[in-house]
Design a protein around this motif. Structure first.
Motif, mmCIF file in Angstrom:
data_model
loop_
_atom_site.group_PDB
_atom_site.id
_atom_site.type_symbol
_atom_site.label_atom_id
_atom_site.label_comp_id
_atom_site.label_asym_id
_atom_site.label_seq_id
_atom_site.Cartn_x
_atom_site.Cartn_y
_atom_site.Cartn_z
ATOM 1 N N GLN A 181 0.822 -1.203 0.000
ATOM 2 C CA GLN A 181 0.000 0.000 0.000
ATOM 3 C C GLN A 181 0.860 1.259 0.000
ATOM 4 O O GLN A 181 0.525 2.249 -0.665
ATOM 5 C CB GLN A 181 -0.931 -0.015 1.218
ATOM 6 N N GLU A 182 1.992 1.229 0.712
ATOM 7 C CA GLU A 182 2.900 2.380 0.720
ATOM 8 C C GLU A 182 3.539 2.593 -0.652
ATOM 9 O O GLU A 182 3.731 3.731 -1.095
ATOM 10 C CB GLU A 182 3.988 2.170 1.782
ATOM 11 N N PRO A 189 -11.466 -3.804 -6.787
ATOM 12 C CA PRO A 189 -11.203 -4.316 -5.436
ATOM 13 C C PRO A 189 -12.192 -5.403 -5.017
ATOM 14 O O PRO A 189 -11.814 -6.341 -4.302
ATOM 15 C CB PRO A 189 -11.339 -3.061 -4.553
ATOM 16 N N THR A 190 -13.458 -5.307 -5.473
ATOM 17 C CA THR A 190 -14.446 -6.343 -5.172
ATOM 18 C C THR A 190 -14.045 -7.658 -5.841
ATOM 19 O O THR A 190 -14.147 -8.736 -5.242
ATOM 20 C CB THR A 190 -15.839 -5.910 -5.670
ATOM 21 N N PHE A 191 -13.583 -7.539 -7.078
ATOM 22 C CA PHE A 191 -13.091 -8.723 -7.793
ATOM 23 C C PHE A 191 -11.945 -9.383 -7.034
ATOM 24 O O PHE A 191 -11.926 -10.611 -6.852
ATOM 25 C CB PHE A 191 -12.647 -8.308 -9.199
ATOM 26 N N ALA A 192 -10.997 -8.575 -6.552
ATOM 27 C CA ALA A 192 -9.837 -9.129 -5.826
ATOM 28 C C ALA A 192 -10.276 -9.824 -4.548
ATOM 29 O O ALA A 192 -9.786 -10.908 -4.213
ATOM 30 C CB ALA A 192 -8.840 -8.016 -5.519
ATOM 31 N N ALA A 193 -11.209 -9.209 -3.801
ATOM 32 C CA ALA A 193 -11.668 -9.803 -2.545
ATOM 33 C C ALA A 193 -12.412 -11.109 -2.792
ATOM 34 O O ALA A 193 -12.201 -12.104 -2.082
ATOM 35 C CB ALA A 193 -12.541 -8.814 -1.794
ATOM 36 N N LEU A 194 -13.293 -11.136 -3.796
ATOM 37 C CA LEU A 194 -14.054 -12.348 -4.091
ATOM 38 C C LEU A 194 -13.160 -13.441 -4.687
ATOM 39 O O LEU A 194 -13.403 -14.635 -4.483
ATOM 40 C CB LEU A 194 -15.199 -12.027 -5.045
ATOM 41 N N GLU A 214 -10.487 -2.929 1.398
ATOM 42 C CA GLU A 214 -9.834 -1.743 1.973
ATOM 43 C C GLU A 214 -8.352 -1.684 1.630
ATOM 44 O O GLU A 214 -7.768 -0.600 1.556
ATOM 45 C CB GLU A 214 -10.010 -1.746 3.498
ATOM 46 N N GLU A 215 -7.733 -2.845 1.450
ATOM 47 C CA GLU A 215 -6.301 -2.883 1.178
ATOM 48 C C GLU A 215 -5.931 -2.205 -0.132
ATOM 49 O O GLU A 215 -4.754 -1.903 -0.360
ATOM 50 C CB GLU A 215 -5.808 -4.330 1.177
ATOM 51 N N TYR A 216 -6.894 -1.969 -0.998
ATOM 52 C CA TYR A 216 -6.596 -1.368 -2.308
ATOM 53 C C TYR A 216 -6.914 0.116 -2.368
ATOM 54 O O TYR A 216 -6.789 0.738 -3.419
ATOM 55 C CB TYR A 216 -7.353 -2.134 -3.395
ATOM 56 N N LYS A 217 -7.339 0.704 -1.244
ATOM 57 C CA LYS A 217 -7.528 2.148 -1.199
ATOM 58 C C LYS A 217 -6.178 2.822 -1.026
ATOM 59 O O LYS A 217 -5.319 2.341 -0.286
ATOM 60 C CB LYS A 217 -8.458 2.528 -0.044
#
Length: 694
Positions: free
Chosen positions: A164-165, A235-240, A315-318
């Motif tokens: 993320q950084e 991000p939804t795709f990544a989580a699912l 959240e990890e992709y924000k």
């Protein structure tokens, strides 16, 4: 993090990429990914002047560096230098960002545990059949950061995972990221993402007077247009799909995404089916609600847990504001996270050395989680963990870190082929009792040095005649000889010292050894185990030395140890070959070998005397040299001179190097023998400047 199977899926759709000629730009580099890329995947070539990379028409030797003999650090250093030089020749300014400690919430613990279990099995398999299992040598990361620092490459170590950084910094600078982590296919980066698998830095081309690196650029907008889904749903795709934080495949009733694949002759793809299903949605919330419906009957509590896990994964992709930009621009370290329970556990003075990678991030896991995940090098599963040898050194570090908190540290280590958690008691004794972590950086240098020397069981006086860069390695060698199991034999010691004494010449000699493939004899697991213990002791000693503010000079790993070389030296000695050629025309290395052997012989002399006079295993507190009486000084100088002369003769006999000595050198050896019989004369000569090591 990592989205399972995403890289394979992307590679099957090459139109997503755009060919670019990369030059004249900043570049944010995923340090952990680059470390593995250079060590495991770079084609290596060797010519008489050293180690070089892929060039048209040059003979290919192998596709990576040796993994099973303890590290080809000199060749690895050459690779890093070549990579950085290539970037700079193309006008590219690299900024390397490294992972730090574990996430304080431990949300990734299951993934970390499974990777450790897999690494234990791979390490055993590599030792069993000498196969390559991509097990990184123990000192590779330390050597990597040392080399980047020497090359003045801007580098930052995060407090936790770096993805993320890295993305946040690239977003604010509007420059690309270099990595192979599949999560960067999800982050919305304005300048895109450069996969290392397509970054052809070994095949630089020219356009006029400008050099450039052929590579491929990935952009999330291009991906969404080609796949035909809403950009907000990535991000939804990544989580699912499942990443390091979301494990939907472990559900009671996992979703069969392949059922949504269009009818075709090919094999149904899980990710393709998920993407096809997502085309019907425009908002993440609606997609998540529908996904819960596909999971069958879930209780209210279970449904809430799954939904929370999915949102956490998204959240990890924000992209937050970058905390590293000010560090790279002004040298100001970021503040520590303000999670509940963290405040006050980490002293403020550690922020800058941690961010500069001058202090190991392991201390964060110890302070925040009372845990330490230990390295698992190539080693046979029937042998005890190599980390047992260096545990007393880590106990001293735990004592300095935890002080009066009196907490045990859970070391996660190999026990046979199992991953075990071993509670370890911190050690606070001697001078260390007078120190506190909050003011450790302000403690007297003599106190900090004494803590390190006491941990290693050596004295400052015994190391004083060694060059500064060899004092810590020799002290570690004394410690290793005393604690390693089984006890190292003389061949192992001689091979190790020959490698240590060779300095900068190690690079050329390592290249020659690899080119001639002298180390390709059958892997000797007992030798691997012994040198693994030494490397583990050195690594933990370096980390303790860092925490204490470097009272001893930190050794440069690339000029210190070459695994393939020392293994070959052991093999040569066991087969009766003379080692005269190894130090031929290199008298300075012979002197260093002699000086190191003298220190080690003196150490054994002192330890034997202590064992004879005392039954306790705890060494007595050593009296400072300046407080010794004149008689004790005379006895010490006498013993030291006798050991040095004895060692010099031993070098000549053991290595058959007597023909390297000039008449003048032989005269000096004789002169030193006379000096040992008359210490008073010796001290007068020292005042005149007549004394030499050889």
């Amino acid at each position: 993090m990592g989205v399972r199977g995403l890289v394979t899926f992307i590679e099957k759709h090459p139109r997503i990429y755009r060919d670019v000629r990369f030059r004249m730009s900043r570049l944010v580099i995923d340090g952990a990914n680059l470390l593995h890329l250079l060590y495991f995947d770079s084609g290596v070539y060797l010519i008489k002047t050293g180690v070089y990379l892929i060039k048209t028409g040059v003979y290919l030797l192998n596709t990576g560096l040796d993994q099973n003999h303890g590290g080809e650090y000199a060749a690895f250093e050459e690779l890093i230098e070549r990579f950085i030089t290539t970037l700079r020749n193309c006008g590219v300014s690299p900024f390397v960002v490294l992972d730090g400690g574990s996430d304080y919430t431990d949300k990734k613990l299951d993934t970390v545990t499974q990777r450790a279990v897999d690494r234990i099995e791979k390490a055993h398999r590599a030792a069993w059949d000498d196969s390559e299992q991509n097990i990184l040598p123990q000192l590779a990361k330390l050597m990597f950061t040392q080399t980047l620092a020497r090359l003045e490459v801007p580098m930052a170590q995060c407090y936790a995972e770096a993805d993320q950084e890295i993305a946040a910094l690239a977003n604010e600078w509007r420059c690309p990221v270099l990595s192979n982590d599949s999560d960067f296919y999800i982050f919305d980066l304005p300048a895109g993402f450069l996969p290392t698998s397509h970054f052809q830095w070994k095949a630089v081309e020219q356009s006029g007077s400008q050099s450039y690196i052929p590579c491929k650029n990935y952009n999330t907008r291009s991906f969404c247009i080609l796949i035909n889904i809403e950009h907000e749903l990535l991000p939804t795709f990544a989580a699912l799909a499942g990443n390091d934080y979301v494990k939907l495949q472990k559900m009671e009733r996992p979703i069969r995404w392949t059922q949504f694949c269009p009818a075709s002759d090919g094999i149904p793809s899980r990710l393709e089916g998920l993407l096809c299903w997502l085309r019907d949605f425009h908002q993440p919330e609606k997609a998540l609600e529908a996904a819960l419906g596909l999971m069958g009957e879930l209780g209210t509590k279970r449904k809430k847990e799954v939904l929370q896990s999915l949102y956490l994964g998204m959240e990890e992709y924000k992209l937050p504001s970058s905390t590293l930009m000010r560090f790279f621009v002004d040298g100001v370290a970021p503040p520590f996270p303000t999670f509940e329970g963290v405040k006050g556990l980490i002293p403020d003075w550690t922020r800058l050395p941690l961010t500069q990678a001058r202090l190991t991030s392991d201390i964060l896991d110890v302070l925040l989680l009372q845990r330490n995940d230990l390295s698992i090098p190539v080693d046979h599963g029937d042998m005890a963990s190599i980390n047992l040898t260096s545990r007393p050194l880590r106990q001293v570090m735990y004592g300095l870190l935890l002080g009066k908190r009196r907490q045990l540290v859970n070391e996660r280590d190999r026990d046979g082929l199992q991953l075990k958690v071993i509670p370890v008691q911190p050690a606070v004794r001697g001078v260390a009792r007078q120190l506190t972590l909050e003011s450790l950086d302000q403690a007297e240098s003599s106190q900090r040095l004494q803590v390190l020397l006491d941990a290693l069981g050596v004295t400052e006086a015994s190391l004083s005649r060694l060059p500064p860069q060899l004092r810590l390695p020799v002290a570690v060698t004394c410690y290793w000889l005393q604690r390693a199991q089984p006890r190292p034999d003389q061949r192992l010691l001689k091979a190790l010292l020959l490698g240590l004494s060779n300095g900068d010449a190690l690079r050329q000699r390592a290249a020659s050894q690899i080119q001639n493939k002298c180390y390709k004899q059958k892997l000797d697991v007992s030798v691997v185990h012994a040198f693994n213990q030494w490397q583990g002791c050195l690594k933990d000693s370096v980390y303790l030395n860092q925490l204490l503010g470097r009272p001893l000079e930190e050794p440069q790993i690339a000029r210190l140890y070459e695994g393939t070389l020392v293994h070959d030296l052991v093999h040569q000695m066991r087969t009766g070959r003379k080692l005269k050629h190894f130090l031929k025309s290199d008298r300075s290395s012979v002197r260093q070998y002699s000086a190191m052997m003298a220190v080690i012989n003196q150490f054994h002399c002192q330890e034997a005397s202590t064992s004879h006079n005392q039954k306790t295993v705890t060494p007595p507190r050593r009296q400072p040299l300046e407080d010794l009486t004149a008689n004790l000084q005379q006895l010490f100088l006498l013993c030291e001179d006798e050991m040095e002369v004895s060692s010099t003769v031993s070098v000549q006999e053991d290595l058959h190097l007597e023909d390297l000595l000039s008449v003048k050198t032989r005269y000096r050896a004789k002169k030193r023998n006379n000096r040992s019989k008359n210490p008073e004369v010796a001290r007068k000569e020292e005042r005149r400047g007549d004394v030499v090591l050889w």
